[in-house]
Design a protein around this motif. Structure first.
Motif, PDB file in Angstrom:
ATOM      1  N   ASP A  21       0.817  -1.225   0.000  1.00  0.00           N
ATOM      2  CA  ASP A  21       0.000   0.000   0.000  1.00  0.00           C
ATOM      3  C   ASP A  21       0.847   1.271   0.000  1.00  0.00           C
ATOM      4  O   ASP A  21       0.523   2.252   0.693  1.00  0.00           O
ATOM      5  N   GLY A  22       1.952   1.258  -0.752  1.00  0.00           N
ATOM      6  CA  GLY A  22       2.773   2.463  -0.827  1.00  0.00           C
ATOM      7  C   GLY A  22       3.803   2.582   0.268  1.00  0.00           C
ATOM      8  O   GLY A  22       4.337   3.671   0.498  1.00  0.00           O
ATOM      9  N   TYR A  23       4.108   1.502   0.954  1.00  0.00           N
ATOM     10  CA  TYR A  23       5.158   1.480   1.993  1.00  0.00           C
ATOM     11  C   TYR A  23       4.900   2.525   3.088  1.00  0.00           C
ATOM     12  O   TYR A  23       5.730   3.398   3.350  1.00  0.00           O
ATOM     13  N   LEU A  24       3.776   2.413   3.745  1.00  0.00           N
ATOM     14  CA  LEU A  24       3.421   3.375   4.784  1.00  0.00           C
ATOM     15  C   LEU A  24       4.171   3.147   6.091  1.00  0.00           C
ATOM     16  O   LEU A  24       4.219   4.027   6.946  1.00  0.00           O
ATOM     17  N   GLN A  25       4.743   1.949   6.262  1.00  0.00           N
ATOM     18  CA  GLN A  25       5.367   1.642   7.548  1.00  0.00           C
ATOM     19  C   GLN A  25       6.796   1.110   7.381  1.00  0.00           C
ATOM     20  O   GLN A  25       7.205   0.159   8.046  1.00  0.00           O
ATOM     21  N   LEU A  26       7.553   1.759   6.521  1.00  0.00           N
ATOM     22  CA  LEU A  26       8.934   1.342   6.307  1.00  0.00           C
ATOM     23  C   LEU A  26       9.753   1.387   7.590  1.00  0.00           C
ATOM     24  O   LEU A  26      10.600   0.524   7.843  1.00  0.00           O
ATOM     25  N   GLU A  27       9.522   2.409   8.424  1.00  0.00           N
ATOM     26  CA  GLU A  27      10.314   2.561   9.645  1.00  0.00           C
ATOM     27  C   GLU A  27      10.090   1.412  10.618  1.00  0.00           C
ATOM     28  O   GLU A  27      10.893   1.197  11.523  1.00  0.00           O
ATOM     29  N   ASN A  28       9.000   0.695  10.449  1.00  0.00           N
ATOM     30  CA  ASN A  28       8.731  -0.481  11.273  1.00  0.00           C
ATOM     31  C   ASN A  28       9.214  -1.768  10.606  1.00  0.00           C
ATOM     32  O   ASN A  28       8.869  -2.865  11.044  1.00  0.00           O
ATOM     33  N   GLY A  29       9.984  -1.612   9.545  1.00  0.00           N
ATOM     34  CA  GLY A  29      10.509  -2.791   8.867  1.00  0.00           C
ATOM     35  C   GLY A  29       9.474  -3.497   8.015  1.00  0.00           C
ATOM     36  O   GLY A  29       9.612  -4.688   7.719  1.00  0.00           O
ATOM     37  N   VAL A  30       8.443  -2.792   7.603  1.00  0.00           N
ATOM     38  CA  VAL A  30       7.392  -3.369   6.770  1.00  0.00           C
ATOM     39  C   VAL A  30       7.688  -3.043   5.302  1.00  0.00           C
ATOM     40  O   VAL A  30       7.518  -1.905   4.864  1.00  0.00           O
ATOM     41  N   GLY A  31       8.165  -4.027   4.561  1.00  0.00           N
ATOM     42  CA  GLY A  31       8.466  -3.830   3.151  1.00  0.00           C
ATOM     43  C   GLY A  31       9.842  -3.278   2.876  1.00  0.00           C
ATOM     44  O   GLY A  31      10.190  -3.004   1.721  1.00  0.00           O
ATOM     45  N   MET A  32      10.669  -3.139   3.903  1.00  0.00           N
ATOM     46  CA  MET A  32      11.989  -2.549   3.721  1.00  0.00           C
ATOM     47  C   MET A  32      12.852  -3.381   2.771  1.00  0.00           C
ATOM     48  O   MET A  32      13.534  -2.843   1.895  1.00  0.00           O
ATOM     49  N   HIS A  79      17.310  -3.672  -8.266  1.00  0.00           N
ATOM     50  CA  HIS A  79      17.097  -4.174  -9.630  1.00  0.00           C
ATOM     51  C   HIS A  79      16.931  -3.037 -10.628  1.00  0.00           C
ATOM     52  O   HIS A  79      17.451  -3.098 -11.754  1.00  0.00           O
ATOM     53  N   GLU A  80      16.204  -1.990 -10.239  1.00  0.00           N
ATOM     54  CA  GLU A  80      16.019  -0.847 -11.129  1.00  0.00           C
ATOM     55  C   GLU A  80      17.352  -0.167 -11.419  1.00  0.00           C
ATOM     56  O   GLU A  80      17.647   0.201 -12.563  1.00  0.00           O
ATOM     57  N   ALA A  81      18.174   0.002 -10.380  1.00  0.00           N
ATOM     58  CA  ALA A  81      19.478   0.650 -10.553  1.00  0.00           C
ATOM     59  C   ALA A  81      20.412  -0.210 -11.396  1.00  0.00           C
ATOM     60  O   ALA A  81      21.164   0.311 -12.235  1.00  0.00           O
ATOM     61  N   LEU A  82      20.352  -1.521 -11.210  1.00  0.00           N
ATOM     62  CA  LEU A  82      21.210  -2.428 -11.973  1.00  0.00           C
ATOM     63  C   LEU A  82      20.831  -2.417 -13.453  1.00  0.00           C
ATOM     64  O   LEU A  82      21.700  -2.379 -14.332  1.00  0.00           O
ATOM     65  N   SER A  89      19.918   3.833   3.038  1.00  0.00           N
ATOM     66  CA  SER A  89      18.875   2.797   2.995  1.00  0.00           C
ATOM     67  C   SER A  89      18.138   2.796   1.664  1.00  0.00           C
ATOM     68  O   SER A  89      16.917   2.958   1.609  1.00  0.00           O
ATOM     69  N   SER A  90      18.883   2.633   0.578  1.00  0.00           N
ATOM     70  CA  SER A  90      18.252   2.515  -0.735  1.00  0.00           C
ATOM     71  C   SER A  90      19.005   1.472  -1.550  1.00  0.00           C
ATOM     72  O   SER A  90      20.220   1.307  -1.398  1.00  0.00           O
ATOM     73  N   GLY A  91      18.287   0.766  -2.402  1.00  0.00           N
ATOM     74  CA  GLY A  91      18.902  -0.243  -3.239  1.00  0.00           C
ATOM     75  C   GLY A  91      19.896   0.341  -4.215  1.00  0.00           C
ATOM     76  O   GLY A  91      20.909  -0.287  -4.540  1.00  0.00           O
ATOM     77  N   GLN A  92      19.628   1.546  -4.698  1.00  0.00           N
ATOM     78  CA  GLN A  92      20.554   2.187  -5.629  1.00  0.00           C
ATOM     79  C   GLN A  92      21.876   2.470  -4.942  1.00  0.00           C
ATOM     80  O   GLN A  92      22.947   2.200  -5.497  1.00  0.00           O
TER      81      GLN A  92
END
Length: 453
Positions: free
Chosen positions: A287-298, A307-310, A438-441
């Protein structure tokens, strides 16, 4: 007595600089109103015409008539970010991690906050037990949101037990007030085995769905258990099968919420999937990563960004116009090491392997660090200490660089939880270090030694 708010810093090119407001000046009032804290300040900043009264360092009082754009700020930072004292927590929660820390750490790590203002400013979760009627009225008046709430359970008696506060059950009524006022909320449930799981979790989720869509999301995270629990409430970690039972409840309610409101609403933190040895949900499930700070979807977001950066980097390498200075070195062999907690290690190993497959001259080593400081039950990178990293990597061939996740260091500083500095770690291991955002890129770029804005 009026509160005095000491100005710490002036933003270059700001209205404050133009008006010769300086660090050390004291803000007294705006438009004849006393400023209690940062909420009052930002609320009054919405006005296009301001009468600002401040006291200069020499004691002279200035009155400044200011005309500005709506919501434009003056460019002032105060010595105290809240412009008021921080409110400490009066609960004695059975799951509180601060109670599970060893003695001898810096004082700030032992401060328990339950300050509603930090919920809006920093995303902290609050229990509502520390919120007075005046605080509730101001939230509604200023239309503040979203507010992040540590619910834990909607069973009033059980909530009193879990928070060890006889008013904790009564505080749940403030959810109704916030809902009726249309103040956006996010919720959190720290799940404790044998306490608020099973039927109690079902009840809590069912009750909280009544607040949709004003309550946007609820996360369920497993209790963190350190080895320092002598004299505390007896809690045990969840097993693989128990984690799967928790996920079954969450997935069932996600389906209900999708059918009724078009959102998943209730979310499991990444730990549940890793503990249950189940695949992470796809990106749309968050749902748009509303709770990233709680480790939800991180981890899912990290994988997606990586993958996008690669893909983009491979395309750039085929483009003749791409400057060679912004591409990875493919002429010589490189060895890079990466530190992580044991929780995310399997996923980072997969990403490292993908990087090696794309760039065969790069060897990416992943070192999951066992948390000896807090205990092996703690598996996230954000609670790793410098001494554990140092002790477990001594004697290892780390290559030319050691990559460390940014959440291991105190915000804005190069200091670990145990007060070891980054400089001390580098000296002990004799290796250069890079901090990974904290980003994949950024993870991919730091693996390849690329430093782009």
């Amino acid at each position: 007595m009026k509160k005095e708010h000491v100005i710490f810093q002036i933003e270059p090119g700001s209205i404050a600089e133009e008006l010769q407001i300086e660090p050390g000046d004291i803000l007294l009032e705006i438009n004849g109103k006393e400023i209690e804290d940062v909420f009052d300040y930002h609320y009054l900043m919405h006005d296009e015409k301001l009468l600002v009264m401040l006291q200069k360092k020499d004691g002279e009082v200035w009155e400044l008539d200011i005309e500005k754009e709506y919501e434009e700020d003056l460019g002032i930072t105060f010595e105290n970010g809240l412009m008021d004292d921080y409110k400490s927590c009066h609960n004695k929660c059975i799951f509180c991690f601060i109670d599970q820390m060893p003695e001898g750490m810096r004082d700030t790590l032992y401060f328990k906050d339950d300050d509603t203002r930090l919920s809006f400013l920093q995303g902290n979760y609050v229990t509502l037990t520390n919120m007075k009627e005046k605080d509730l009225d101001r939230i509604i008046k200023y239309r503040l949101g979203p507010i992040n709430i540590s619910v834990q359970t909607t069973n009033p008696k059980l909530r009193c037990k879990m928070l060890h506060n006889r008013f904790a059950g009564e505080a749940l009524k403030k959810l109704d007030v916030l809902y009726e006022a249309g103040i956006e909320m996010n919720g959190q449930i720290v799940l404790c085995k044998g306490v608020n799981d099973g039927a109690e979790l079902e009840r809590s989720i069912r009750d909280l769905t009544r607040y949709l869509p004003v309550m946007r999301s609820v996360s369920v995270v497993p209790v963190g258990l350190s080895k320092y629990r002598d004299g505390l409430y007896p809690l045990e970690p969840f097993t693989k099968e128990e984690a799967r039972e928790v996920l079954a409840i969450i997935h069932r309610w996600q389906q209900v919420c999708m059918e009724s409101h078009g959102v998943h609403f209730i979310h499991a933190s990444d730990e549940w999937y890793l503990l249950a040895e189940m695949d992470l949900p796809d990106e749309a499930s968050y749902d748009g990563y509303l709770q990233l700070e709680n480790g939800v979807g991180m981890i899912r977001l990290l994988i997606t960004e990586f993958h996008e950066a690669l893909t983009l980097l491979k395309w750039e390498m085929q483009d003749a116009d791409t400057p060679s200075s912004s591409l990875p070195d493919t002429q010589k062999q490189h060895t890079v090491s990466l530190v992580t907690g044991r929780l995310a290690a399997p996923f980072l190993r997969r990403l490292a392997a993908e990087c090696e497959a794309a760039f065969s001259n790069f060897r990416i080593q992943v070192f999951p660090i066992r948390n000896d400081f807090f205990g092996e039950q703690i598996t996230v990178s954000g609670l790793l200490t410098g001494q554990d990293v140092c002790n477990q990597l001594k004697g290892e061939e780390l290559g030319e660089r050691l990559l460390l996740p940014c959440n291991m260091l105190r915000s804005g500083e190069e200091v670990f939880l145990d007060d070891m500095t980054l400089t001390e770690l580098k000296a002990a291991l004799q290796v250069e270090t890079d901090i990974v955002k904290s980003s994949g890129q950024d993870l991919l770029f730091k693996m390849l030694g690329l430093y782009r804005d």
